[in-house]
Design a protein around this motif. Structure first.
Motif, PDB file in Angstrom:
ATOM      1  N   ASP A 168       0.667  -1.247  -0.222  1.00 17.36           N
ATOM      2  CA  ASP A 168       0.046  -0.079  -0.122  1.00 17.36           C
ATOM      3  C   ASP A 168       0.898   1.154  -0.037  1.00 17.36           C
ATOM      4  N   SER A 169       2.090   1.642   0.778  1.00 24.02           N
ATOM      5  CA  SER A 169       2.845   2.595   1.037  1.00 24.02           C
ATOM      6  C   SER A 169       3.666   3.338  -0.304  1.00 24.02           C
ATOM      7  N   LEU A 170       3.442   1.411  -1.707  1.00 26.84           N
ATOM      8  CA  LEU A 170       3.441   1.906  -3.023  1.00 26.84           C
ATOM      9  C   LEU A 170       2.985   2.308  -3.570  1.00 26.84           C
ATOM     10  N   VAL A 171       1.447   2.300  -3.190  1.00 26.45           N
ATOM     11  CA  VAL A 171       0.269   3.185  -4.169  1.00 26.45           C
ATOM     12  C   VAL A 171      -0.851   4.518  -4.538  1.00 26.45           C
ATOM     13  N   MET A 172      -0.994   4.963  -4.783  1.00 25.25           N
ATOM     14  CA  MET A 172      -1.455   6.367  -4.859  1.00 25.25           C
ATOM     15  C   MET A 172      -2.966   5.754  -6.111  1.00 25.25           C
ATOM     16  N   ILE A 173      -3.983   6.432  -5.705  1.00 25.63           N
ATOM     17  CA  ILE A 173      -5.012   6.626  -6.460  1.00 25.63           C
ATOM     18  C   ILE A 173      -5.465   7.676  -6.651  1.00 25.63           C
ATOM     19  N   ARG A 174      -6.115   8.700  -7.751  1.00 23.87           N
ATOM     20  CA  ARG A 174      -5.597   9.634  -7.913  1.00 23.87           C
ATOM     21  C   ARG A 174      -6.857  10.025  -9.343  1.00 23.87           C
ATOM     22  N   ALA A 225      -0.200 -11.039 -13.079  1.00 26.38           N
ATOM     23  CA  ALA A 225      -0.792  -9.737 -11.812  1.00 26.38           C
ATOM     24  C   ALA A 225      -1.048  -9.262 -10.483  1.00 26.38           C
ATOM     25  N   ALA A 226      -0.949  -8.013 -10.647  1.00 25.78           N
ATOM     26  CA  ALA A 226      -0.445  -7.400  -9.568  1.00 25.78           C
ATOM     27  C   ALA A 226      -1.891  -6.604  -8.885  1.00 25.78           C
ATOM     28  N   ASP A 227      -2.314  -6.601  -7.603  1.00 22.73           N
ATOM     29  CA  ASP A 227      -3.345  -5.671  -7.442  1.00 22.73           C
ATOM     30  C   ASP A 227      -3.646  -5.088  -5.768  1.00 22.73           C
ATOM     31  N   ILE A 228      -3.670  -4.049  -5.529  1.00 22.91           N
ATOM     32  CA  ILE A 228      -3.952  -3.667  -4.555  1.00 22.91           C
ATOM     33  C   ILE A 228      -4.987  -3.980  -3.514  1.00 22.91           C
ATOM     34  N   SER A 229      -4.274  -3.989  -2.116  1.00 21.63           N
ATOM     35  CA  SER A 229      -4.963  -4.280  -1.022  1.00 21.63           C
ATOM     36  C   SER A 229      -6.616  -3.792  -1.004  1.00 21.63           C
ATOM     37  N   PRO A 230      -6.899  -2.375  -1.255  1.00 23.72           N
ATOM     38  CA  PRO A 230      -8.801  -2.181  -0.819  1.00 23.72           C
ATOM     39  C   PRO A 230      -9.693  -2.697  -1.750  1.00 23.72           C
ATOM     40  N   LEU A 231      -9.251  -3.449  -3.219  1.00 24.64           N
ATOM     41  CA  LEU A 231      -9.847  -4.186  -4.291  1.00 24.64           C
ATOM     42  C   LEU A 231      -9.746  -5.178  -4.008  1.00 24.64           C
ATOM     43  N   ALA A 232      -8.739  -5.862  -3.430  1.00 24.63           N
ATOM     44  CA  ALA A 232      -8.856  -7.457  -3.157  1.00 24.63           C
ATOM     45  C   ALA A 232      -9.850  -7.752  -1.950  1.00 24.63           C
ATOM     46  N   PHE A 259     -10.437   7.374  -2.719  1.00 22.61           N
ATOM     47  CA  PHE A 259      -9.335   8.171  -1.744  1.00 22.61           C
ATOM     48  C   PHE A 259      -8.633   7.018  -1.443  1.00 22.61           C
ATOM     49  N   MET A 260      -7.286   7.181  -0.873  1.00 27.78           N
ATOM     50  CA  MET A 260      -6.416   5.782  -0.155  1.00 27.78           C
ATOM     51  C   MET A 260      -5.074   6.543   0.182  1.00 27.78           C
ATOM     52  N   ARG A 261      -5.077   6.470   1.274  1.00 27.40           N
ATOM     53  CA  ARG A 261      -4.270   6.681   2.322  1.00 27.40           C
ATOM     54  C   ARG A 261      -3.904   5.690   3.507  1.00 27.40           C
ATOM     55  N   HIS A 262      -2.649   5.753   3.417  1.00 28.08           N
ATOM     56  CA  HIS A 262      -2.262   5.007   4.670  1.00 28.08           C
ATOM     57  C   HIS A 262      -1.332   6.021   5.549  1.00 28.08           C
ATOM     58  N   ILE A 263      -1.350   4.792   6.009  1.00 27.84           N
ATOM     59  CA  ILE A 263      -0.730   5.139   8.094  1.00 27.84           C
ATOM     60  C   ILE A 263       0.453   4.479   8.353  1.00 27.84           C
ATOM     61  N   PRO A 264       1.790   4.934   7.155  1.00 28.14           N
ATOM     62  CA  PRO A 264       2.959   3.882   8.009  1.00 28.14           C
ATOM     63  C   PRO A 264       3.431   4.019  10.032  1.00 28.14           C
ATOM     64  N   GLY A 265       3.596   3.270  10.346  1.00 27.06           N
ATOM     65  CA  GLY A 265       4.008   3.679  11.636  1.00 27.06           C
ATOM     66  C   GLY A 265       5.172   3.378  11.861  1.00 27.06           C
ATOM     67  N   ASP A 266       4.925   3.023  13.452  1.00 30.32           N
ATOM     68  CA  ASP A 266       5.920   1.547  13.952  1.00 30.32           C
ATOM     69  C   ASP A 266       5.415   0.916  15.364  1.00 30.32           C
ATOM     70  N   LEU A 267       4.443   0.212  14.259  1.00 29.38           N
ATOM     71  CA  LEU A 267       3.527  -0.490  15.235  1.00 29.38           C
ATOM     72  C   LEU A 267       4.309  -2.071  15.213  1.00 29.38           C
ATOM     73  N   LYS A 268       5.211  -1.906  14.774  1.00 33.01           N
ATOM     74  CA  LYS A 268       5.952  -3.399  15.319  1.00 33.01           C
ATOM     75  C   LYS A 268       6.651  -3.426  16.378  1.00 33.01           C
ATOM     76  N   GLU A 269       7.399  -2.124  16.927  1.00 32.99           N
ATOM     77  CA  GLU A 269       7.996  -2.044  17.601  1.00 32.99           C
ATOM     78  C   GLU A 269       7.550  -2.758  19.191  1.00 32.99           C
ATOM     79  N   ASN A 270       8.355  -3.946  19.394  1.00 33.69           N
ATOM     80  CA  ASN A 270       7.706  -4.426  20.529  1.00 33.69           C
ATOM     81  C   ASN A 270       7.494  -6.169  20.737  1.00 33.69           C
ATOM     82  N   TRP A 271       7.017  -5.988  18.980  1.00 34.11           N
ATOM     83  CA  TRP A 271       6.176  -7.548  19.029  1.00 34.11           C
ATOM     84  C   TRP A 271       7.466  -8.397  18.231  1.00 34.11           C
ATOM     85  N   LYS A 272       7.230  -9.430  19.134  1.00 33.38           N
ATOM     86  CA  LYS A 272       8.241 -10.199  18.400  1.00 33.38           C
ATOM     87  C   LYS A 272       7.847 -11.891  18.544  1.00 33.38           C
TER      88      LYS A 272
END
Length: 331
Positions: A83-89, A163-170, A209-222
């Motif tokens: 998703d971080s590599l995709v835009m909709i316009r 084929a390549a797809d984007i997550s919202p459509l899938a 319309f599409m937007r993603h929130i990058p975050g460090d949610l992985k921090e402290n997950w093992k």
């Protein structure tokens, strides 16, 4: 949608790669969607970051092991572009541009009348209709460099990307097949993964319309071995619960801001989100869904997929994206 790099069709496997995992699903049947086989492998930190491959060789070796374990060698594959590599316009073009000429027209106008935040895009389009001398098209775009890099990864391990797809459509395919979708609703689809939260607004079954929130949610997950099952892994949180709560609350506020932006800026107060669909691979998705229901005061839907003859209550949420990808028809 299929980015225009591939062609062909046959029985395929469906693979989703994100910053922390590789997942695959093979379908037994499409309608209703019934998974035949599925599996996952967690990735070491740093192999992929914000959707971009950082250590190609390590990822290739891990994927090669997965292919052997999952017995999917030399298969055709669909995959999700991160998703971080995709835009909709939404773009307006002259009404006299014919359907089979739109791609060429857009390429000619890139950098002048049409501006994208990256060079050399690969894209697909959906026509939204014509009014007067203008027609509107919805452009799904991604940097060709990164899409090609994922395609090269699959080729390196003797898979055949078709084929390549984007997550919202899938996800929306699975949502629609589940008879949950209504053309009159404005749906906000929220894909709540461990490494990114992606949001997409659908009007009349079309993502606008599409937007993603990058975050460090992985921090402290093992990654830990599941208790009582030496063959299964799971993500376990080892940090302070209060810190995790603050992270989640920030994301809920961002979701609310996007809903307000859509209502007051994009639709000038004429439309608003009427339903939220929540899916994802976050280990605390149950709590997240409950929080969103309580805080956002908008009806919330989730996806439930049953596996006939299985002892499992339902198909795991973390595999819904790959399952929805499997519903895609390859042109």
């Amino acid at each position: 949608m299929a980015f225009s790099l591939f062609s062909g069709r046959s029985k395929v496997v469906n693979i989703v790669i994100n910053d922390h995992s590789i997942r695959y699903v093979e379908l037994k049947q499409k309608n209703p969607a019934v998974p035949l086989r599925f599996g996952q492998r967690f990735l070491p930190p740093g192999v992929i970051s914000d959707g971009k491959i950082q250590d190609f060789d390590t990822l290739e070796n891990i994927l090669d092991e997965c292919i052997e374990d999952w017995k999917i060698a030399k298969r055709e594959v669909r995959f999700i572009v991160p998703d971080s590599l995709v835009m909709i316009r939404k773009v307006s073009i002259p009404a006299d541009v014919k359907e089979d000429e739109i791609h060429g027209y857009l390429y000619l106008e890139l950098g002048t009348a049409i501006h994208l935040p990256f060079e050399d895009p690969v894209f697909d389009i959906v026509s939204l209709g014509t009014e007067g001398k203008q027609q509107e098209v919805l452009v799904f775009a991604s940097p060709e460099k990164y899409v090609t890099e994922y395609a090269d990864l699959f080729k390196a391990v003797r898979l055949k990307p078709i084929a390549a797809d984007i997550s919202p459509l899938a996800i929306y395919r699975l949502y629609r097949q589940s008879d949950l979708a209504h053309s009159s609703e404005v749906l906000l689809s929220v894909q709540f993964d461990l490494d990114v939260v992606s949001m997409c607004v659908f009007e009349e079954h079309i993502p606008v319309f599409m937007r993603h929130i990058p975050g460090d949610l992985k921090e402290n997950w093992k990654v830990k071995w599941s208790k009582g099952d030496s063959s299964e892994q799971e993500m376990v949180y080892e940090g302070e619960i209060s810190e995790l709560t603050f992270q989640l609350e920030d994301i809920y506020r961002d979701i609310l801001k996007l809903m307000d932006f859509y209502r007051y800026s994009l639709s000038q107060g004429k439309k608003e989100v009427t339903k939220i669909l929540v899916n994802g691979d976050h280990p605390m998705l149950g709590r997240i869904i409950a929080d969103i229901k309580e805080q956002l005061e908008v009806p919330v839907d989730t996806l439930t997929v049953n596996i006939p003859g299985s002892e499992q209550d339902s198909f795991p949420n973390s595999f819904h994206l790959a399952l929805g990808l499997g519903l895609k028809e390859v042109q």
